[in-house]
Design an enzyme around this catalytic site. Structure first.
Site, PDB file in Angstrom:
ATOM      1  N   ASN A 209       0.851  -1.193   0.000  1.00 55.32           N
ATOM      2  CA  ASN A 209       0.000   0.000   0.000  1.00 55.32           C
ATOM      3  C   ASN A 209       0.883   1.238   0.000  1.00 55.32           C
ATOM      4  O   ASN A 209       2.113   1.145  -0.003  1.00 55.32           O
ATOM      5  CB  ASN A 209      -0.960  -0.018   1.197  1.00 55.32           C
ATOM      6  CG  ASN A 209      -0.208  -0.070   2.503  1.00 55.32           C
ATOM      7  OD1 ASN A 209       0.514   0.846   2.868  1.00 55.32           O
ATOM      8  ND2 ASN A 209      -0.352  -1.178   3.219  1.00 55.32           N
ATOM      9  N   ASP A 278      -4.288  -6.391   5.528  1.00 56.98           N
ATOM     10  CA  ASP A 278      -5.235  -7.256   6.233  1.00 56.98           C
ATOM     11  C   ASP A 278      -5.176  -8.687   5.708  1.00 56.98           C
ATOM     12  O   ASP A 278      -5.475  -9.629   6.431  1.00 56.98           O
ATOM     13  CB  ASP A 278      -6.657  -6.709   6.081  1.00 56.98           C
ATOM     14  CG  ASP A 278      -6.834  -5.409   6.849  1.00 56.98           C
ATOM     15  OD1 ASP A 278      -6.284  -5.321   7.966  1.00 56.98           O
ATOM     16  OD2 ASP A 278      -7.480  -4.475   6.328  1.00 56.98           O
TER      17      ASP A 278
HETATM   18  N1  CTP Z   1      -3.241  -3.170  12.620  1.00 55.74           N
HETATM   19  C1  CTP Z   1      -2.442  -4.183  13.083  1.00 55.74           C
HETATM   20  N2  CTP Z   1      -2.442  -5.410  12.447  1.00 55.74           N
HETATM   21  C2  CTP Z   1      -3.229  -5.626  11.383  1.00 55.74           C
HETATM   22  C3  CTP Z   1      -4.059  -4.600  10.906  1.00 55.74           C
HETATM   23  C4  CTP Z   1      -4.052  -3.386  11.554  1.00 55.74           C
HETATM   24  O1  CTP Z   1      -1.703  -3.978  14.041  1.00 55.74           O
HETATM   25  N3  CTP Z   1      -3.204  -6.810  10.799  1.00 55.74           N
HETATM   26  C5  CTP Z   1      -3.273  -1.894  13.326  1.00 55.74           C
HETATM   27  C6  CTP Z   1      -2.770  -0.733  12.502  1.00 55.74           C
HETATM   28  O2  CTP Z   1      -1.379  -0.521  12.695  1.00 55.74           O
HETATM   29  C7  CTP Z   1      -3.596   0.414  13.060  1.00 55.74           C
HETATM   30  C8  CTP Z   1      -4.920  -0.247  13.346  1.00 55.74           C
HETATM   31  O3  CTP Z   1      -4.613  -1.600  13.614  1.00 55.74           O
HETATM   32  O4  CTP Z   1      -3.095   0.897  14.265  1.00 55.74           O
HETATM   33  C9  CTP Z   1      -5.862  -0.144  12.187  1.00 55.74           C
HETATM   34  O5  CTP Z   1      -7.007  -0.882  12.486  1.00 55.74           O
HETATM   35  P1  CTP Z   1      -7.778  -1.796  11.408  1.00 55.74           P
HETATM   36  O6  CTP Z   1      -9.221  -1.628  11.607  1.00 55.74           O
HETATM   37  O7  CTP Z   1      -7.334  -3.184  11.496  1.00 55.74           O
HETATM   38  O8  CTP Z   1      -7.322  -1.103  10.123  1.00 55.74           O
HETATM   39  P2  CTP Z   1      -7.794  -1.238   8.665  1.00 55.74           P
HETATM   40  O9  CTP Z   1      -7.133  -2.414   8.079  1.00 55.74           O
HETATM   41  O10 CTP Z   1      -7.520   0.083   8.042  1.00 55.74           O
HETATM   42  O11 CTP Z   1      -9.349  -1.533   8.808  1.00 55.74           O
HETATM   43  P3  CTP Z   1     -10.477  -1.229   7.729  1.00 55.74           P
HETATM   44  O12 CTP Z   1      -9.980  -1.801   6.446  1.00 55.74           O
HETATM   45  O13 CTP Z   1     -11.657  -1.896   8.277  1.00 55.74           O
HETATM   46  O14 CTP Z   1     -10.615   0.256   7.718  1.00 55.74           O
END
Ligand code: CTP
Length: 398
Positions: A209, A278
């Site tokens: 990303n 994710d």
């Molecule tokens: N985070 C993490 N580990 C992951 C995903 C996210 O530690 N596998 C942390 C990121 O560093 C950030 C926070 O969680 O501090 C973001 O939350 P999250 O909802 O998981 O982020 P997004 O992936 O952006 O969620 P969405 O796509 O639903 O917006």
């Protein structure tokens, strides 16, 4: 202007690194500091005082008996007006004199007579740095409350390679700026994640990303400036590691997850700034996928990555956990729901209007007390405000 209004006496001692001190003067004055240069006699053999005079816009002092000082007390007058005495480069000989309280020229006398903090940046050949006498002197200086920055390691003017080389001017500038920051996290340990992750598909392709890592790096610098011991688990970015921060470089979310869990014990604060993917490809294809061998466009099956922040927050005795929510809409609603679902005390909402890449940012902090918008500012200013909020929360939960 990070050093506006600060008065710095820059002492330059004899060593080839004296040429880097010229650049340092430029950087310090560029940040708004008034710089008064004082040189040892040996330093003036490496770079002439004229260079420093031109760059600092002030006369340079080298001689204890300088007739320009009416009361003949240059050593008292010069240090009395200073907020900080900075010695760069500090030679082995100068450090030995300092450790023993010798005062046989203007610079050593001025340092002995100082009434302000002292920061020194050693510079010498590897053997001189590793000599037990120098090690003893450094230990004495630390006990005396002198801040030592560096030295770095690498190629040296003498043709050798190893520890002893003076930090670069930019790094010394960063240490000087750090010196003036309040030590809100003194004695604390902070672990951060920053940057994107890279989820490999085959040896040359992957899913990633647009995170640049700038915000996470700024926060790690701000935490270090505030006196914390900082470890930064970083995804692939093109940023230099902030001075004094220890960095562990990783690529994928799984590697980041393993590095965080391996390091988390003993930390007081965990700040998850990384844009962790994710999902990752379910299978890594060991050889480059060849277009001509595909009957149809391939599909990539994805599996979920572990939620690093969620797992750390669920530990039996978690550190103070801070998350980030980068959203393109409904910032308050999404950020608050992430804060609740991950059970963390503080989440930083980041409204993405023009991408991740800029040096400025708009942030809103969400915690038990509600919303706290931070006005748009450079990332390092926002990072310092976040660190101040974290220090407050740590104080409250003690
Ligand atoms: N985070 C993490 N580990 C992951 C995903 C996210 O530690 N596998 C942390 C990121 O560093 C950030 C926070 O969680 O501090 C973001 O939350 P999250 O909802 O998981 O982020 P997004 O992936 O952006 O969620 P969405 O796509 O639903 O917006």
């Amino acid at each position: 202007m990070e050093l506006a209004g600060k008065r710095i006496v820059l002492g330059v001692t004899g060593g080839i690194a004296a040429y880097k001190a010229a650049e340092l003067v430029r950087l310090l004055t560029g940040e708004g500091a008034t710089v008064q240069v004082v040189m040892s006699e040996a330093a003036a053999r490496f770079v002439t005082p004229v260079t420093f005079q031109a760059l600092s816009g002030r006369p340079v002092f080298t001689d204890q008996w300088d007739p320009r000082v009416a009361n003949n007390m240059a050593h008292i007058d010069l240090s009395r007006a200073a907020d900080l005495l900075l010695i760069a480069p500090a030679s082995a000989d100068f450090l030995a004199k300092l450790a023993n309280g010798l005062a046989d020229d203007l610079l050593t006398t001025l340092v002995l007579a100082r009434d302000c903090p002292l920061l020194v940046a050693p510079a010498m050949n590897r053997q001189m740095w590793e000599n037990p006498a120098t090690a003893r002197n450094i230990a004495t200086l630390r006990t005396d409350g002198v801040a030592i920055v560096g030295p770095g390691s690498g190629d040296q003017a003498c043709g050798e390679s190893g520890p002893g080389r003076m930090l670069e001017a930019e790094e010394i500038l960063a240490c000087t700026v750090a010196h003036f920051q309040p030590k809100l996290l003194a004695g604390k340990r902070v672990l951060l994640t920053a940057g994107p992750t890279f989820e490999a598909i085959d040896p040359v392709r992957g899913i990633t990303n647009l995170s640049t890592g700038k915000m996470g790096y700024a926060i790690s610098r701000a935490a270090q400036e505030a006196g914390a011991r900082v470890t930064l688990i970083s995804g692939p970015v093109c940023l230099p590691c902030p001075v004094g921060v220890s960095r562990v470089s990783v690529s994928s979310a799984l590697q980041m997850h393993a590095a965080v869990l391996g390091q988390i014990a003993e930390n007081d604060v965990f700040i998850a700034v990384a844009a962790v993917a994710d999902y990752r490809p379910a299978r890594f294809v060991g050889q480059k996928i060849k277009k001509r061998l595909q009957a149809a466009p391939p599909t990539i099956e994805l599996v979920a990555n572990p939620d690093i922040l969620g797992e750390v927050a669920a530990l039996p005795r978690p550190p103070l956990c801070v998350g980030f929510a980068a959203e393109s809409e409904n910032l308050a609603e999404y950020a608050e729901s992430k804060r609740r679902s991950k059970k963390i005390p503080l989440i930083v909402g980041n409204l993405i209007e023009d991408g991740f890449a800029g040096d400025r940012n708009t942030l809103v902090l969400f915690d038990d007390d509600g919303q706290h918008p931070l006005p748009p500012a450079p990332k390092i200013d926002l990072a310092r405000q976040l660190v101040a909020r974290i220090a407050d929360l740590l104080e409250k939960t003690r």
